[in-house]
Write a protein that holds these residues in place. Sequence first.
Motif, mmCIF file in Angstrom:
data_model
loop_
_atom_site.group_PDB
_atom_site.id
_atom_site.type_symbol
_atom_site.label_atom_id
_atom_site.label_comp_id
_atom_site.label_asym_id
_atom_site.label_seq_id
_atom_site.Cartn_x
_atom_site.Cartn_y
_atom_site.Cartn_z
ATOM 1 N N VAL A 181 -0.501 2.828 -9.380
ATOM 2 C CA VAL A 181 0.676 2.739 -10.436
ATOM 3 C C VAL A 181 0.617 1.322 -11.034
ATOM 4 O O VAL A 181 1.284 1.398 -12.308
ATOM 5 N N SER A 182 0.418 0.254 -10.235
ATOM 6 C CA SER A 182 0.376 -1.059 -10.748
ATOM 7 C C SER A 182 1.786 -1.492 -10.828
ATOM 8 O O SER A 182 2.742 -0.758 -11.132
ATOM 9 N N GLY A 183 1.823 -2.884 -11.007
ATOM 10 C CA GLY A 183 3.047 -3.529 -11.408
ATOM 11 C C GLY A 183 3.907 -3.785 -9.961
ATOM 12 O O GLY A 183 4.807 -4.619 -9.911
ATOM 13 N N PHE A 184 3.037 -3.627 -8.732
ATOM 14 C CA PHE A 184 3.775 -4.316 -7.625
ATOM 15 C C PHE A 184 3.034 -5.284 -7.055
ATOM 16 O O PHE A 184 1.604 -5.157 -7.158
ATOM 17 N N SER A 185 3.573 -6.366 -6.449
ATOM 18 C CA SER A 185 2.796 -7.585 -6.089
ATOM 19 C C SER A 185 2.498 -7.108 -4.553
ATOM 20 O O SER A 185 2.696 -6.192 -4.164
ATOM 21 N N ASP A 186 1.501 -8.055 -4.347
ATOM 22 C CA ASP A 186 0.607 -7.525 -2.716
ATOM 23 C C ASP A 186 1.873 -7.746 -1.684
ATOM 24 O O ASP A 186 1.864 -7.040 -0.809
ATOM 25 N N GLU A 187 2.758 -8.784 -2.060
ATOM 26 C CA GLU A 187 3.847 -8.906 -1.084
ATOM 27 C C GLU A 187 4.812 -7.655 -1.101
ATOM 28 O O GLU A 187 5.117 -7.060 0.108
ATOM 29 N N GLU A 188 5.181 -7.030 -2.128
ATOM 30 C CA GLU A 188 5.855 -5.684 -2.333
ATOM 31 C C GLU A 188 5.137 -4.872 -1.738
ATOM 32 O O GLU A 188 5.652 -3.940 -1.144
ATOM 33 N N ILE A 189 3.880 -4.536 -2.030
ATOM 34 C CA ILE A 189 3.052 -3.433 -1.312
ATOM 35 C C ILE A 189 3.163 -3.492 0.201
ATOM 36 O O ILE A 189 3.296 -2.407 0.778
ATOM 37 N N GLY A 190 2.976 -4.752 0.562
ATOM 38 C CA GLY A 190 3.221 -4.853 2.060
ATOM 39 C C GLY A 190 4.349 -4.398 2.732
ATOM 40 O O GLY A 190 4.305 -3.775 3.488
ATOM 41 N N LEU A 191 5.297 -5.035 2.141
ATOM 42 C CA LEU A 191 6.734 -4.442 2.668
ATOM 43 C C LEU A 191 6.995 -3.188 2.664
ATOM 44 O O LEU A 191 7.596 -2.757 3.694
ATOM 45 N N ILE A 192 6.816 -2.569 1.511
ATOM 46 C CA ILE A 192 6.853 -0.947 1.347
ATOM 47 C C ILE A 192 6.002 -0.168 2.217
ATOM 48 O O ILE A 192 6.364 0.673 3.011
ATOM 49 N N ALA A 193 4.809 -0.422 2.353
ATOM 50 C CA ALA A 193 3.742 0.158 3.189
ATOM 51 C C ALA A 193 4.140 0.148 4.776
ATOM 52 O O ALA A 193 4.132 0.920 5.479
ATOM 53 N N LEU B 269 12.657 -1.691 -4.652
ATOM 54 C CA LEU B 269 11.879 -1.389 -3.554
ATOM 55 C C LEU B 269 12.317 -0.284 -2.778
ATOM 56 O O LEU B 269 11.794 0.491 -2.111
ATOM 57 N N ALA B 270 13.671 -0.267 -2.626
ATOM 58 C CA ALA B 270 14.508 0.632 -1.860
ATOM 59 C C ALA B 270 13.955 2.240 -2.201
ATOM 60 O O ALA B 270 13.681 3.223 -1.560
ATOM 61 N N ARG B 271 14.113 2.303 -3.697
ATOM 62 C CA ARG B 271 13.941 3.837 -4.183
ATOM 63 C C ARG B 271 12.435 4.028 -3.961
ATOM 64 O O ARG B 271 12.196 5.161 -3.799
ATOM 65 N N VAL B 272 11.665 3.107 -4.276
ATOM 66 C CA VAL B 272 10.116 3.297 -3.995
ATOM 67 C C VAL B 272 9.816 3.485 -2.565
ATOM 68 O O VAL B 272 9.191 4.647 -2.227
ATOM 69 N N ALA B 273 10.435 2.877 -1.879
ATOM 70 C CA ALA B 273 10.130 3.221 -0.255
ATOM 71 C C ALA B 273 10.571 4.630 0.231
ATOM 72 O O ALA B 273 10.058 5.282 0.870
ATOM 73 N N GLY B 274 11.769 4.883 -0.265
ATOM 74 C CA GLY B 274 12.363 6.228 -0.284
ATOM 75 C C GLY B 274 11.496 7.223 -0.671
ATOM 76 O O GLY B 274 11.384 8.321 0.285
ATOM 77 N N SER C 195 15.007 8.937 -1.885
ATOM 78 C CA SER C 195 14.742 7.707 -2.874
ATOM 79 C C SER C 195 16.313 7.463 -3.366
ATOM 80 O O SER C 195 16.367 6.038 -3.427
ATOM 81 N N GLN C 196 16.875 8.617 -3.793
ATOM 82 C CA GLN C 196 18.341 8.220 -4.343
ATOM 83 C C GLN C 196 19.183 7.772 -3.282
ATOM 84 O O GLN C 196 20.001 6.729 -3.526
ATOM 85 N N LEU C 197 19.224 8.196 -1.968
ATOM 86 C CA LEU C 197 19.923 7.896 -1.126
ATOM 87 C C LEU C 197 19.622 6.476 -0.508
ATOM 88 O O LEU C 197 20.549 5.515 -0.038
ATOM 89 N N ALA C 198 18.445 6.040 -0.403
ATOM 90 C CA ALA C 198 17.984 4.746 -0.237
ATOM 91 C C ALA C 198 18.737 3.618 -1.256
ATOM 92 O O ALA C 198 19.201 2.610 -0.762
ATOM 93 N N HIS C 199 18.522 3.950 -2.513
ATOM 94 C CA HIS C 199 19.100 3.031 -3.444
ATOM 95 C C HIS C 199 20.767 2.937 -3.291
ATOM 96 O O HIS C 199 21.132 1.840 -3.210
ATOM 97 N N LEU C 200 21.409 3.986 -2.960
ATOM 98 C CA LEU C 200 22.823 4.042 -2.646
ATOM 99 C C LEU C 200 23.097 3.127 -1.120
ATOM 100 O O LEU C 200 23.920 2.429 -1.336
#
Length: 177
Positions: A108-120, A71-76, A52-57
């Motif tokens: 967790v909530s707070g993520f749009s459907d578009e963000e959820i799809g991108l991360i998933a 999104l980077a941190r969450v996906a990590g 998660s931290q490396l994705a952020h960096l």
Amino acid sequence: MSYGFHYLQGKNQTRVVKLQKKVLQLVMSLKWGDDEKDVSVEWIILHLATASQLAHLLALKRGKSGADLELARVAGMLHDIGLLVNMGMEHKHAVNGYEKAKEILREVSGFSDEEIGLIANAVAKHSEKDKIGNWLEELMKDTDVLDCTLHGSDFSPFEHHFKRVKSIEKELGIKLT
């Protein structure tokens, strides 16, 4: 002396912090013996947190900002969530993490459907090191090999993994292997 900063505590947590806390709680609730699984619970905790931290960096290095950094941190943090679905077994863990990632993000909530799809999708495709995807998918593939390399994995026998390690070395101007 207290600095008054307790990252996973308090009422005013960001969606990223809520997600990180949720994933850590899920992983820490697992009960399996290391000798019967491909990965240990401790490895999952360590790898998801550092990824998660490396994705952020890496995202910063690649010019991302704002919501893309989140999104980077969450996906990590979620990229190997399929290991929970698979109870510690690596076979198809990326693809098997797709639905679990969506479920967690919705809880967790707070993520749009578009963000959820991108991360998933990034979760589902992070093991496809030989293919090129969107910016988040590529970030997860690179984050995964970077983190594993920093933890001591040798990817030299794996052509596509090793190419990514070499590319990251060049991008960051460092020697990892």
